[in-house]
Design an enzyme around this catalytic site. Structure first.
Site, mmCIF file in Angstrom:
data_model
loop_
_atom_site.group_PDB
_atom_site.id
_atom_site.type_symbol
_atom_site.label_atom_id
_atom_site.label_comp_id
_atom_site.label_asym_id
_atom_site.label_seq_id
_atom_site.Cartn_x
_atom_site.Cartn_y
_atom_site.Cartn_z
ATOM 1 N N GLU A 192 0.804 -1.221 0.000
ATOM 2 C CA GLU A 192 0.000 0.000 0.000
ATOM 3 C C GLU A 192 0.840 1.276 0.000
ATOM 4 O OE1 GLU A 192 -2.818 -0.283 3.224
ATOM 5 O OE2 GLU A 192 -3.266 -2.360 2.718
ATOM 6 N N LYS A 222 5.038 -1.238 2.865
ATOM 7 C CA LYS A 222 4.192 -1.384 4.047
ATOM 8 C C LYS A 222 3.998 -2.843 4.428
ATOM 9 C CE LYS A 222 -0.310 -0.237 6.061
ATOM 10 N NZ LYS A 222 -1.657 0.330 5.831
ATOM 11 N N GLN A 223 3.867 -3.705 3.411
ATOM 12 C CA GLN A 223 3.607 -5.111 3.691
ATOM 13 C C GLN A 223 4.151 -5.985 2.578
ATOM 14 O OE1 GLN A 223 0.888 -2.771 2.366
ATOM 15 N NE2 GLN A 223 -0.682 -3.867 3.518
#
Length: 283
Positions: free
Chosen positions: A29, A112-113
């Site tokens: 994201e 972010k991930q």
């Protein structure tokens, strides 16, 4: 909708016979592009899952004998083979997208991930990428320099699965370490799962909010990581490993061709037993 319909909604361009998918945001994201939310080009994950959707759909049409109903299905494999798959020979890794990390500049170049790592699992792309490439991707995208420390629990869960796919003396301990990190996202007194490990940094984590996605990531680490379960065209494959300090691993209620099965692994033998029809009595 068919793969052709889905492709019509993406910005696709052709260069030297290859196909690029432009202006997308993948699982990461923070990879929103520049200018902000303009998207990125040739996301490794987006292109990989697009290839998977196209080849799976084409195979399904052939398997079911529906060629007359889907007269463009013969093109889908060709489109899939032309999609760009980025690879950096210098680092032996897959860039998250063309120009990475420029599209993450609003977040200091961090992700972010998990994103690239997801192509190994859960996408389970076949044939699997070479282990040295899988390891290089994992080490890069799980490093504190690249992965945002305040990200959600699912990254550590997927990293645990990835480590358990790899050989090497460090793989089991790294997997267990990642799984322990996932548990940081459980909050007392009822072990409610939150999106961030620090309860006070995310307003949505206040009160009785339960982040089911984080709990799901933990369960996947157990079933697909330590359980080694893979659903593939030839059937269900099992490659279990025991978590450190445990003598037995039991997986209950796996769905296999309409039947619920239990799997028990004691470190030596794997026992598989049918529970019942997944449809219930009389199903």
């Amino acid at each position: 909708a068919t793969p052709t319909d889905a492709g019509a909604n993406a910005d696709v361009t052709s260069t030297n016979g290859s196909l690029s998918i432009l202006n997308v945001v993948g699982p990461d994201e923070f990879g929103v592009g520049f200018p902000r939310y303009s998207g990125v080009d040739d996301s490794f994950y987006v292109n990989s899952i697009s290839k998977l959707a196209l080849t799976f759909a084409a195979a399904a049409v052939r398997q079911l004998g529906l060629e007359e109903d889907f007269d463009d299905a013969s093109m889908w494999d060709g489109v899939a083979s032309r999609l760009v798959v980025l690879f950096d020979n210098a680092t032996n890794t897959h860039p998250e997208y063309e120009g990475f990390p420029d599209g993450n500049r609003f977040f200091k170049g961090q992700i972010k991930q998990a994103d690239v790592v997801l192509v190994g699992f859960p996408l389970d792309m076949q044939p699997p990428m070479p282990p040295d490439v899988r390891r290089a991707d994992l080490e890069l995208y799980s490093s504190p320099e690249v992965l945002f420390a305040g990200g959600p629990a699912m990254s550590s869960a997927m990293h645990a699965v990835a480590w358990l796919e790899l050989d090497g003396d460090d793989a089991p301990s790294n997997a267990w370490l990642e799984l322990g990190t996932v548990l940081d996202f459980q909050q007392p007194p009822f072990d409610v799962w939150t999106e961030t490990a620090d309860y006070d940094t995310h307003t949505a984590d206040e009160g009785c909010f339960h982040f089911a996605t984080g709990a799901g990531g933990f369960l996947q680490a157990m079933v697909y990581g330590y359980g080694g379960v893979r659903y593939r065209a030839g059937g269900v494959e099992l490659s279990p490993q025991l978590p450190p300090g445990y003598e037995k691993l039991t997986l209950r209620g796996l769905h296999v061709n309409g039947t619920l099965v239990d799997v028990v692994y004691d470190g030596t033998d794997v026992a598989v037993s049918a529970q019942c029809s997944a449809m219930g009595p009389g199903g």
